[in-house]
Write an enzyme that holds these catalytic residues in place. Structure first.
Site, short mmCIF file in Angstrom:
data_model
loop_
_atom_site.label_atom_id
_atom_site.label_comp_id
_atom_site.label_asym_id
_atom_site.label_seq_id
_atom_site.Cartn_x
_atom_site.Cartn_y
_atom_site.Cartn_z
N HIS A 1 -1.68 1.62 7.48
CA HIS A 1 -2.11 1.64 6.09
C HIS A 1 -1.85 3.01 5.46
CE1 HIS A 1 -4.35 0.55 2.56
NE2 HIS A 1 -5.33 1.42 2.79
N CYS B 1 0.80 -1.23 0.00
CA CYS B 1 0.00 0.00 0.00
C CYS B 1 0.83 1.27 0.00
CB CYS B 1 -1.00 0.01 1.15
SG CYS B 1 -0.23 -0.03 2.79
#
Length: 314
Positions: free
Chosen positions: A165, A89
């Protein structure tokens, strides 16, 4: 797929040199220390921001985002890829900015060909294509910390893990978009010209942070901007140029250290220390061992009192 993806740090030097290895020119990342529009504006030409936050692993996906609205048609007009693999990510977020700034930014031959190839695919297939790109994966993995104890293929996160994230925010087609590969579509936060981006994105980030307990401070924000050396040269600001060149040298050194495995060195150093202590006699050696145990116990107790913290992973 030939190999897995390792975790990388949310670090301006890592991200800057990563995109340069992918062929991007005249772009860098800067860490932001405050949530102030003026801090963003002072950076000059701004392409977007990358936000790192603790991901609520037990949270179920909703048909409606907590802020903004899904723009399911936007994926036809901008580059949005679903995240299909763990640990990718960070690179996916920076590509979400850069591939949507092609024309403003020289993204290089390799990324332009990747965008042209994957651009007509639906988001899920774009994500698979990105995950299976040997070039992007190898460049990404080259910035992972060297460790003989971590396998590049890790287990799936559970609700008990601290999982972090990366997502991207950028202005595309005069709209402020949140590009998160774990969401089903780009999230629109309303009208936003490029010149309005600093004023429009900060309230969105503040609302997201506001959804966490006041004790949660583990956030990181990186701005994707034009290489700051360009503006320093244009203004004839030798002091600023020297500062930026010094920063680049520090980044090179830090990135070199990340790739080096110090286990062998530490092992040899420990052997030398033990040999020296043994030469001083058994009493000195035993005292050294007991002192070390006491210090380790105190550090563990201090960590427990502070609540501890999990490793940052994507």
């Amino acid at each position: 797929m030939s190999g897995g993806w390792t975790t990388i740090e949310s670090d301006a030097g890592v991200f800057t040199h990563l995109i340069e290895k992918l062929g991007v020119k005249d772009v860098q990342f800067e860490e932001l220390l405050t949530l102030e529009p003026d801090e963003l504006r002072q950076l000059g030409k701004l392409y977007g921001v990358i936000f790192l936050f603790k991901y609520p692993t037990g949270e179920k996906r909703s048909d409606t985002p907590k802020d903004g609205s899904f723009d399911r048609e936007a994926a036809n007009d901008l580059f949005f890829a679903a995240q299909t693999i763990q640990n990718a990510c960070g690179t996916q977020a920076l590509l979400s900015v850069l591939l949507n700034k092609d024309g403003e930014v020289d993204i290089g031959k390799e990324l332009r060909e990747f965008k042209e190839f994957a651009g007509e695919f639906p988001p899920e297939l774009r994500g698979e294509t990105l995950s299976n790109s040997d070039l992007i994966r190898e460049v990404h993995n080259s910035f992972a910390r060297s460790s003989p104890f971590v396998d590049e293929t890790t287990r799936a996160a559970t609700e008990d893990d601290d999982v972090y994230h990366f997502i991207a925010y950028t202005s595309v087609n005069n709209k402020l978009y949140e590009l998160d590969g774990l969401q089903p579509a780009p999230i629109s936060h309303g009208d936003c010209k490029v010149s309005e981006f600093p004023d429009k994105v900060i309230p969105v980030l503040q609302r997201r942070i506001g959804r966490y307990p006041a004790t949660e401070i583990r956030f990181n924000l990186l701005a994707c901007v034009q290489d700051l050396r360009i503006r320093a040269r244009e203004l004839g600001d030798e002091e600023a140029l020297e500062e930026q060149e010094s920063k680049r040298n520090e980044w090179l050194w830090e990135n070199a250290l990340r790739r080096h495995n110090f286990v062998g060195f530490v092992g040899e150093l420990l052997k030398g220390v033990v040999k020296d202590k043994l030469a001083q006699g058994p009493d000195a050696y035993n005292k050294w061992i007991e002192d070390a145990k006491a210090k380790s116990k105190k550090r563990a107790e201090d960590r427990r009192k502070q609540g501890g913290s999990g490793d940052d992973i994507e």
